[in-house]
Design a protein around this motif. Structure first.
Motif, short mmCIF file in Angstrom:
data_model
loop_
_atom_site.label_atom_id
_atom_site.label_comp_id
_atom_site.label_asym_id
_atom_site.label_seq_id
_atom_site.Cartn_x
_atom_site.Cartn_y
_atom_site.Cartn_z
N THR A 1 -36.52 -115.55 -100.02
CA THR A 1 -36.32 -114.10 -100.06
C THR A 1 -34.83 -113.77 -99.90
N HIS B 1 -41.01 -107.56 -96.38
CA HIS B 1 -41.19 -108.12 -97.72
C HIS B 1 -42.60 -108.67 -97.84
N VAL C 1 -45.66 -110.97 -100.07
CA VAL C 1 -46.05 -111.95 -101.08
C VAL C 1 -47.56 -111.96 -101.14
N ALA D 1 -46.35 -119.49 -101.71
CA ALA D 1 -45.98 -118.24 -101.02
C ALA D 1 -44.93 -118.49 -99.96
N PRO E 1 -45.28 -106.82 -105.03
CA PRO E 1 -43.86 -107.10 -105.20
C PRO E 1 -43.61 -108.51 -105.69
N ARG E 2 -44.39 -109.48 -105.18
CA ARG E 2 -44.33 -110.86 -105.62
C ARG E 2 -45.71 -111.48 -105.47
N THR E 3 -46.05 -112.42 -106.34
CA THR E 3 -47.33 -113.12 -106.24
C THR E 3 -47.09 -114.62 -106.23
N ALA E 4 -48.03 -115.34 -105.63
CA ALA E 4 -47.98 -116.80 -105.59
C ALA E 4 -49.38 -117.33 -105.84
N LEU F 1 -41.60 -118.83 -101.59
CA LEU F 1 -41.04 -117.52 -101.91
C LEU F 1 -40.52 -116.82 -100.66
#
Length: 216
Positions: free
Chosen positions: A200, A166, A168, A193, A184-187, A196
């Motif tokens: 997950t 996964h 971030v 991060a 897929p995901r941002t912080a 997140l």
């Protein structure tokens, strides 16, 4: 020009006291096995081809993020492209010296996985290839599917995806808009991060009975 074998990454052990995966697994069945970080631009300010430990500066939020993971007993590692070796600008000793400084400031990290190859060397470890993530997971005993990779550019996210992990993304001014859009995901920062990463939605772990029976 200094060259490196075109197939395998360099693996370094972190300082004594780094947490392995078993402590976290015992207390948190549904959490990540491990969290892996990119080095330059993510954990520390990016200094191109840096071989001088005196130039290492942590990124904002790095100390807080790593301290939280350490307090929770989560195994952490670093996955880093260092093409300066292949370009003749860095040596193994200089890479280790900078890594050691980062480890002193932010660690201890359980594993360092480094790609010393150049873009044209055809290795399988240079991000966006999955080799660094897979090598770090193997050293930690972590499942890639239960591992989170935190980085600042698209190749970090691509390596995570290719390894079945996964991702971030924590953008910096060097991050391209397309990389942000495709992540897929941002912080906005490293502490977020980590939030997140901990949130997950992993698949529940197999029970001991299922494992004994050979279920995936």
């Amino acid at each position: 020009m200094t060259t490196a074998p075109a197939t395998r990454p360099w693996l370094f052990a972190g300082r004594p006291g780094a947490v392995g995966t078993s402590v976290w697994r015992a207390a948190h069945r549904d959490g990540p096995d491990a969290v892996l970080f990119d080095r330059d631009g993510t954990l520390v300010v990016d200094v191109p081809y840096n071989g001088d430990p005196r130039r290492v500066r942590p990124r904002p939020g790095a100390e807080e993020a790593l301290a939280r993971l350490g307090a929770l007993g989560i195994a952490v590692g670093v996955v880093s492209n260092q093409s300066g070796v292949a370009r003749g600008l860095l040596t193994r000793r200089k890479v280790q010296a900078v890594n050691h400084r980062v480890d002193l400031l932010l660690g201890p990290f359980a594993v360092w996985a480094v790609c010393p190859h150049g873009p044209g060397d055809g290795c399988g470890c240079r991000k966006p290839a999955p080799g660094l993530v897979l090598a770090a997971c193997a050293r930690l005993g972590a499942r890639p599917s239960r591992t989170v990779v935190i980085g600042d550019i698209g190749s970090d996210m691509a390596a995570a995806t290719a390894a079945g992990a996964h991702g971030v993304l924590v953008p910096t001014p060097a991050t391209l808009p397309a990389e942000i859009a495709e992540a897929p995901r941002t912080a906005p920062d490293l502490p977020t991060a980590v939030d997140l990463a901990l949130a997950t939605p992993f698949r529940p772990r197999a029970t001991a009975a299922r494992i004994a029976g050979g279920a995936p």
